[in-house]
Design a protein around this motif. Structure first.
Motif, PDB file in Angstrom:
ATOM      1  N   VAL A   1       2.934  -9.931   6.248  1.00  0.00           N
ATOM      2  CA  VAL A   1       2.324  -8.799   5.550  1.00  0.00           C
ATOM      3  C   VAL A   1       3.420  -8.112   4.735  1.00  0.00           C
ATOM      4  CG1 VAL A   1       1.165  -6.562   5.884  1.00  0.00           C
ATOM      5  CG2 VAL A   1       0.620  -8.486   7.392  1.00  0.00           C
ATOM      6  N   PRO A   2       3.110  -7.657   3.497  1.00  0.00           N
ATOM      7  CA  PRO A   2       4.103  -6.907   2.726  1.00  0.00           C
ATOM      8  C   PRO A   2       4.621  -5.706   3.527  1.00  0.00           C
ATOM      9  CG  PRO A   2       2.237  -7.461   1.344  1.00  0.00           C
ATOM     10  CD  PRO A   2       1.856  -7.824   2.756  1.00  0.00           C
ATOM     11  N   TYR A   3       5.943  -5.523   3.500  1.00  0.00           N
ATOM     12  CA  TYR A   3       6.584  -4.495   4.318  1.00  0.00           C
ATOM     13  C   TYR A   3       7.630  -3.770   3.478  1.00  0.00           C
ATOM     14  CZ  TYR A   3       9.369  -2.495   8.129  1.00  0.00           C
ATOM     15  OH  TYR A   3      10.041  -1.645   8.965  1.00  0.00           O
ATOM     16  N   CYS A   4       7.656  -2.439   3.605  1.00  0.00           N
ATOM     17  CA  CYS A   4       8.649  -1.625   2.916  1.00  0.00           C
ATOM     18  C   CYS A   4       9.735  -1.245   3.917  1.00  0.00           C
ATOM     19  CB  CYS A   4       8.022  -0.373   2.313  1.00  0.00           C
ATOM     20  SG  CYS A   4       9.237   0.686   1.493  1.00  0.00           S
ATOM     21  N   GLU A   5      10.935  -1.744   3.677  1.00  0.00           N
ATOM     22  CA  GLU A   5      12.059  -1.431   4.576  1.00  0.00           C
ATOM     23  C   GLU A   5      12.453   0.041   4.484  1.00  0.00           C
ATOM     24  OE1 GLU A   5      14.638  -5.410   5.064  1.00  0.00           O
ATOM     25  OE2 GLU A   5      14.515  -4.686   2.984  1.00  0.00           O
ATOM     26  N   LYS A   6      12.348   0.622   3.310  1.00  0.00           N
ATOM     27  CA  LYS A   6      12.736   2.025   3.121  1.00  0.00           C
ATOM     28  C   LYS A   6      11.783   2.967   3.875  1.00  0.00           C
ATOM     29  CE  LYS A   6      13.918   5.370  -0.448  1.00  0.00           C
ATOM     30  NZ  LYS A   6      13.994   5.617  -1.897  1.00  0.00           N
ATOM     31  N   CYS A   7      10.480   2.720   3.764  1.00  0.00           N
ATOM     32  CA  CYS A   7       9.481   3.563   4.446  1.00  0.00           C
ATOM     33  C   CYS A   7       9.229   3.107   5.884  1.00  0.00           C
ATOM     34  CB  CYS A   7       8.164   3.543   3.683  1.00  0.00           C
ATOM     35  SG  CYS A   7       8.221   4.254   2.033  1.00  0.00           S
ATOM     36  N   ASP A   8       9.731   1.919   6.232  1.00  0.00           N
ATOM     37  CA  ASP A   8       9.516   1.326   7.549  1.00  0.00           C
ATOM     38  C   ASP A   8       8.020   1.222   7.852  1.00  0.00           C
ATOM     39  OD1 ASP A   8      10.235   0.185   9.989  1.00  0.00           O
ATOM     40  OD2 ASP A   8      10.278   2.130  11.010  1.00  0.00           O
ATOM     41  N   THR A   9       7.269   0.671   6.853  1.00  0.00           N
ATOM     42  CA  THR A   9       5.812   0.627   6.952  1.00  0.00           C
ATOM     43  C   THR A   9       5.267  -0.655   6.341  1.00  0.00           C
ATOM     44  OG1 THR A   9       5.751   3.028   6.712  1.00  0.00           O
ATOM     45  CG2 THR A   9       3.688   1.893   6.347  1.00  0.00           C
ATOM     46  N   PHE A  10       4.262  -1.234   7.011  1.00  0.00           N
ATOM     47  CA  PHE A  10       3.536  -2.355   6.436  1.00  0.00           C
ATOM     48  C   PHE A  10       2.628  -1.813   5.342  1.00  0.00           C
ATOM     49  CE2 PHE A  10       4.728  -4.188  10.519  1.00  0.00           C
ATOM     50  CZ  PHE A  10       5.156  -5.447  10.126  1.00  0.00           C
ATOM     51  N   ARG A  11       2.525  -2.540   4.256  1.00  0.00           N
ATOM     52  CA  ARG A  11       1.694  -2.149   3.112  1.00  0.00           C
ATOM     53  C   ARG A  11       0.602  -3.194   2.912  1.00  0.00           C
ATOM     54  NH1 ARG A  11       2.613   3.059   2.932  1.00  0.00           N
ATOM     55  NH2 ARG A  11       4.751   3.597   2.415  1.00  0.00           N
ATOM     56  N   PHE A  12      -0.514  -2.960   3.590  1.00  0.00           N
ATOM     57  CA  PHE A  12      -1.646  -3.871   3.454  1.00  0.00           C
ATOM     58  C   PHE A  12      -2.237  -3.740   2.054  1.00  0.00           C
ATOM     59  CE2 PHE A  12      -1.125  -3.460   7.976  1.00  0.00           C
ATOM     60  CZ  PHE A  12      -1.397  -4.737   8.442  1.00  0.00           C
ATOM     61  N   PRO A  13      -2.844  -4.796   1.555  1.00  0.00           N
ATOM     62  CA  PRO A  13      -3.370  -4.773   0.192  1.00  0.00           C
ATOM     63  C   PRO A  13      -4.371  -3.632  -0.040  1.00  0.00           C
ATOM     64  CG  PRO A  13      -3.455  -6.972   1.103  1.00  0.00           C
ATOM     65  CD  PRO A  13      -3.071  -6.061   2.227  1.00  0.00           C
ATOM     66  N   ILE A  14      -4.303  -3.069  -1.228  1.00  0.00           N
ATOM     67  CA  ILE A  14      -5.238  -2.037  -1.657  1.00  0.00           C
ATOM     68  C   ILE A  14      -6.063  -2.622  -2.794  1.00  0.00           C
ATOM     69  CG2 ILE A  14      -5.454   0.203  -2.785  1.00  0.00           C
ATOM     70  CD1 ILE A  14      -2.932   1.083  -1.410  1.00  0.00           C
ATOM     71  N   PHE A  15      -7.378  -2.409  -2.746  1.00  0.00           N
ATOM     72  CA  PHE A  15      -8.245  -2.884  -3.819  1.00  0.00           C
ATOM     73  C   PHE A  15      -9.422  -1.927  -3.963  1.00  0.00           C
ATOM     74  CE2 PHE A  15      -9.173  -5.075   0.132  1.00  0.00           C
ATOM     75  CZ  PHE A  15     -10.526  -4.837   0.308  1.00  0.00           C
ATOM     76  N   ASN A  16     -10.107  -2.046  -5.084  1.00  0.00           N
ATOM     77  CA  ASN A  16     -11.292  -1.234  -5.355  1.00  0.00           C
ATOM     78  C   ASN A  16     -12.489  -1.828  -4.622  1.00  0.00           C
ATOM     79  OD1 ASN A  16      -9.910   0.361  -7.388  1.00  0.00           O
ATOM     80  ND2 ASN A  16      -9.983  -1.488  -8.633  1.00  0.00           N
ATOM     81  N   THR A  17     -13.494  -1.009  -4.405  1.00  0.00           N
ATOM     82  CA  THR A  17     -14.752  -1.475  -3.826  1.00  0.00           C
ATOM     83  C   THR A  17     -15.880  -1.008  -4.731  1.00  0.00           C
ATOM     84  OG1 THR A  17     -13.799  -1.198  -1.625  1.00  0.00           O
ATOM     85  CG2 THR A  17     -16.177  -1.517  -1.746  1.00  0.00           C
ATOM     86  N   ALA A  18     -16.799  -1.910  -5.022  1.00  0.00           N
ATOM     87  CA  ALA A  18     -17.927  -1.587  -5.892  1.00  0.00           C
ATOM     88  C   ALA A  18     -19.185  -2.246  -5.350  1.00  0.00           C
ATOM     89  CB  ALA A  18     -17.663  -2.068  -7.314  1.00  0.00           C
TER      90      ALA A  18
ATOM     91  N   GLY B   1     -25.780  -8.366 -17.636  1.00  0.00           N
ATOM     92  CA  GLY B   1     -25.228  -8.363 -16.294  1.00  0.00           C
ATOM     93  C   GLY B   1     -26.097  -7.522 -15.376  1.00  0.00           C
ATOM     94  N   LEU B   2     -25.534  -7.119 -14.257  1.00  0.00           N
ATOM     95  CA  LEU B   2     -26.253  -6.363 -13.234  1.00  0.00           C
ATOM     96  C   LEU B   2     -25.822  -4.899 -13.224  1.00  0.00           C
ATOM     97  CD1 LEU B   2     -25.838  -8.907 -10.282  1.00  0.00           C
ATOM     98  CD2 LEU B   2     -27.741  -8.740 -11.910  1.00  0.00           C
ATOM     99  N   VAL B   3     -26.675  -4.052 -12.717  1.00  0.00           N
ATOM    100  CA  VAL B   3     -26.310  -2.658 -12.482  1.00  0.00           C
ATOM    101  C   VAL B   3     -25.218  -2.659 -11.418  1.00  0.00           C
ATOM    102  CG1 VAL B   3     -27.121  -0.413 -11.652  1.00  0.00           C
ATOM    103  CG2 VAL B   3     -28.629  -1.838 -13.063  1.00  0.00           C
ATOM    104  N   ALA B   4     -24.158  -1.886 -11.658  1.00  0.00           N
ATOM    105  CA  ALA B   4     -23.027  -1.874 -10.730  1.00  0.00           C
ATOM    106  C   ALA B   4     -22.251  -0.576 -10.869  1.00  0.00           C
ATOM    107  CB  ALA B   4     -22.103  -3.059 -11.002  1.00  0.00           C
ATOM    108  N   GLY B   5     -21.449  -0.283  -9.860  1.00  0.00           N
ATOM    109  CA  GLY B   5     -20.596   0.893  -9.937  1.00  0.00           C
ATOM    110  C   GLY B   5     -19.635   0.951  -8.766  1.00  0.00           C
ATOM    111  N   TYR B   6     -18.565   1.701  -8.967  1.00  0.00           N
ATOM    112  CA  TYR B   6     -17.533   1.836  -7.943  1.00  0.00           C
ATOM    113  C   TYR B   6     -17.946   2.810  -6.846  1.00  0.00           C
ATOM    114  CZ  TYR B   6     -14.342  -0.833 -10.817  1.00  0.00           C
ATOM    115  OH  TYR B   6     -13.753  -1.836 -11.520  1.00  0.00           O
ATOM    116  N   VAL B   7     -17.534   2.500  -5.632  1.00  0.00           N
ATOM    117  CA  VAL B   7     -17.737   3.386  -4.496  1.00  0.00           C
ATOM    118  C   VAL B   7     -16.784   4.563  -4.659  1.00  0.00           C
ATOM    119  CG1 VAL B   7     -17.606   3.589  -1.973  1.00  0.00           C
ATOM    120  CG2 VAL B   7     -18.401   1.443  -3.019  1.00  0.00           C
TER     121      VAL B   7
END
Length: 169
Positions: free
Chosen positions: A26-43, A68-74
């Protein structure tokens, strides 16, 4: 994701353990000492049918000239159902009688998880907002021919039509 969204430090891949089970690298930040799980949009997107499921609604947006179809972001604080009801009303002034989850698929171009639903509309009386260039009801076979070829909309429409055909007489 290559850099930490909080500090900008370059991320490394590090094995992540959760309750002694590995979640893999998993992507990890050594400076923040934190795993950075992926961030993405949801629609949400929706295959909108009329009351008797004989027609489907397709829209055109952003001067693209393709259907296309009717759609929108959460939006923050919303669930998928709330987003579906809000977007359908905002874009077409239609109300949903019923809806059922169809399928989801990740769309890389916009980094978005698209959650698609089959929606039964209360009426066919469309009143579009400024986001919509055109909106039309099509019989099912015409809708399948008019949706943008090889698109996510086409994929969801084909799945919905297949599911509806199994339950409709």
């Amino acid at each position: 994701m290559k850099y930490c969204w909080e500090c900008g430090n370059k991320l490394i891949l590090k094995e992540c353990f959760n309750c002694s089970e590995s979640e893999g690298l998993v992507p990890y930040c050594e400076k923040c000492d934190t795993f950075r799980f992926p961030i993405f949009n949801t629609a949400v997107s929706m295959v909108v049918f009329n009351k008797d499921f004989s027609k489907s609604l397709l829209i055109q947006q952003y001067n693209r000239g393709v259907y296309g179809l009717v759609a929108g972001y959460v939006e923050k604080g919303e669930n998928l159902s709330q987003t579906l009801i809000r977007e359908l009303k905002e874009e077409t002034n239609l109300n949903a009688i019923s809806f059922k989850f169809n399928e989801s698929k990740y769309f890389d171009k916009t980094n978005t998880l698209m959650c698609n639903f089959m929606v039964q509309a209360e009426s066919e009386d469309i009143k579009t907002n400024s986001e919509i260039d055109e909106a039309h009801w099509f019989d099912i076979s015409t809708a399948c021919k008019n949706v943008y070829p090889n698109s996510l909309a086409g994929y969801f429409l084909d799945l919905a039509v297949e599911k509806i055909s199994k339950i409709q007489p």
